[in-house]
Design an enzyme around this catalytic site. Structure first.
Site, mmCIF file in Angstrom:
data_model
loop_
_atom_site.group_PDB
_atom_site.id
_atom_site.type_symbol
_atom_site.label_atom_id
_atom_site.label_comp_id
_atom_site.label_asym_id
_atom_site.label_seq_id
_atom_site.Cartn_x
_atom_site.Cartn_y
_atom_site.Cartn_z
ATOM 1 C CD GLU A 1 -23.569 12.935 22.042
ATOM 2 O OE1 GLU A 1 -23.887 13.444 20.964
ATOM 3 O OE2 GLU A 1 -22.375 12.857 22.437
ATOM 4 C CG HIS B 1 -15.602 10.515 24.503
ATOM 5 N ND1 HIS B 1 -14.347 11.036 24.687
ATOM 6 C CD2 HIS B 1 -16.406 11.573 24.273
ATOM 7 C CE1 HIS B 1 -14.405 12.353 24.587
ATOM 8 N NE2 HIS B 1 -15.644 12.706 24.337
ATOM 9 C CG HIS C 1 -12.069 14.731 21.868
ATOM 10 N ND1 HIS C 1 -12.753 14.276 20.777
ATOM 11 C CD2 HIS C 1 -13.023 15.072 22.784
ATOM 12 C CE1 HIS C 1 -14.059 14.333 20.991
ATOM 13 N NE2 HIS C 1 -14.250 14.805 22.209
ATOM 14 C CG HIS D 1 -17.458 17.882 22.216
ATOM 15 N ND1 HIS D 1 -16.509 16.936 21.898
ATOM 16 C CD2 HIS D 1 -17.699 18.559 21.066
ATOM 17 C CE1 HIS D 1 -16.201 17.022 20.608
ATOM 18 N NE2 HIS D 1 -16.894 18.008 20.082
#
Lengths: 160, 160, 160, 160
Positions: free
Chosen positions: B44, B74, B80, B147
């Site tokens: 993750e 990421h 983002h 997120h």
């Protein structure tokens, strides 16, 4: 420390800013720049030092470290500490600066038992990875909770 | 990613908090903790990873690095990105946590020409020096602009 | 204040989080949510109070005020103060919260002459204008430099 | 907007700072003050406006509001927004400024569906309560994610 010359600079800046201020301006003072002081970091412990290569590979992550008190350690106690370091970048041939990052240092020894009882301290030094495809100038600023605002700058170039 | 179990956890937390909420409380939801998600940082990409020794020498500056996207990078684009990383420390045998530091990442490629045109990016990874005389647990939190909130923790002990 | 039930909640949360933690997780503690405390703001001076309409007109700027110490004033001295208030919003039917704003309070009386000598203080209360087209829950968090993390929440609905 | 005169000011400041810089200084640029721009807030939408009484009662909480885009609204979209407002105070007859507060605005419409899809926005305007026993000058600074750093100032006096 450059208190003497810094003061003279501030006075001159005040005069210049006053001269170019718009008619009707309510600004009663020099610009915020006059609030910042600088000097030789080897003798003045408040001046932030920017450590990074002077040449960045275009687009490659490159570590930039900013330290307050690099040569002469700055106190880090509940009554006297560096609150934050903020890093900016002005691309060459631009008048629009960018904030890169802002770092708050929050633990300075206080607890419910009083000042300097927690044993917890965070030191005024940070490292981040920055990428750029253009040359320019880093500006580091720092704030001491009782001695105000400090600054320094460092120019970098780009290699492809 | 633990979306499934995280969601179940959130539901259970809601039920528990509701059960212990004071009469007359206007709180219509679980506590802020239910907003944070975690998981295995190897799969993750949002989970902050705390890298530091598991043993700190009492009172000695020790570098703590927090990285988002350590194994799986990421994204870092104008649309983002990781906005910030914040680091806390809870001393063992205490219920009073301390904020160690808060790090805002501000440059994500935008300019007057549009998204992802400036070439300037700061990556979501920071290093600071921390001193402690007591063992405890670090909590790292991070915020992705689309997120939400993420967390992880790491316990340390003290050697004299 | 809900110290008793808060503690029980924390214990239960620890158990639940442990139960759902991934195999191999290095997380040695409950999630960050266990660090936050809440209670009845009329008796517990640390709890942030969210004041705003319970109905927002879709897309219209609406003032949200967050106050720490609304009924029972919180100290504001160099040794004991509220460092920050942070405001989040979780849209209904979503698991992705948004940070709305983060407010640092920096002036707490210190100067080169010692604690509580500057006469300058900023109080732990802020107002901002927020717009939303969807219902949801505000979460306010606050940090006391010696009493840690506090939270509260308030649900709002939308009128067209 | 004072682009023309601002540029000239920057050049002069560069010259002055260069003249007073310490021997061996690595500072390759004017001070951070040259990064800030100002102007008439009625025509230049980026200039922060400080609204407060010009007379403060000594030690009494007094509301200070800072607004970007007070007369001409500043955009608030995922691609163009005000990131923060920071407020400083320089006591009269002092060269040591204090940071009063720092306000980050985090919600600008982005979501996992893309820019300007969340319906959530926080506007660039804040109010805080400040106490002082001495006269001085407020400095408000603001950062636009694509148009850089802006400033304004307002002097206040004290009535007992």
């Amino acid at each position: 420390m450059l208190r003497g010359s810094g003061y003279i600079t501030a006075l001159i800046v005040v005069a210049i800013v006053a001269a170019v201020a718009p008619i009707g301006s309510s600004v009663a003072a020099a610009g915020v720049g006059a609030l910042y002081r600088t000097g030789d970091w080897r003798s003045e412990k408040h001046v932030p030092v920017i450590d990074c290569p002077v040449e960045f590979k275009a687009g490659e992550p490159t570590t930039v470290t900013v330290t307050v008190g690099k040569e002469r350690e700055h106190p880090n106690t509940a009554h006297h500490y560096i609150s934050w370091i903020r890093l900016y970048f002005l691309p060459a041939e631009s008048t629009l600066p960018y904030e890169v990052a802002s770092f708050e240092f929050s633990a300075h020894g206080e607890s419910i038992l009083g000042p300097d009882t927690s044993t917890l301290y965070v030191d005024p030094k940070i490292s981040v990875d920055f990428r750029t495809g253009v040359p320019g100038v880093f500006y580091a600023t720092a704030y001491c909770n009782i001695h105000g605002l400090w600054e320094s700058a460092k120019a970098i170039t780009i290699i492809e």
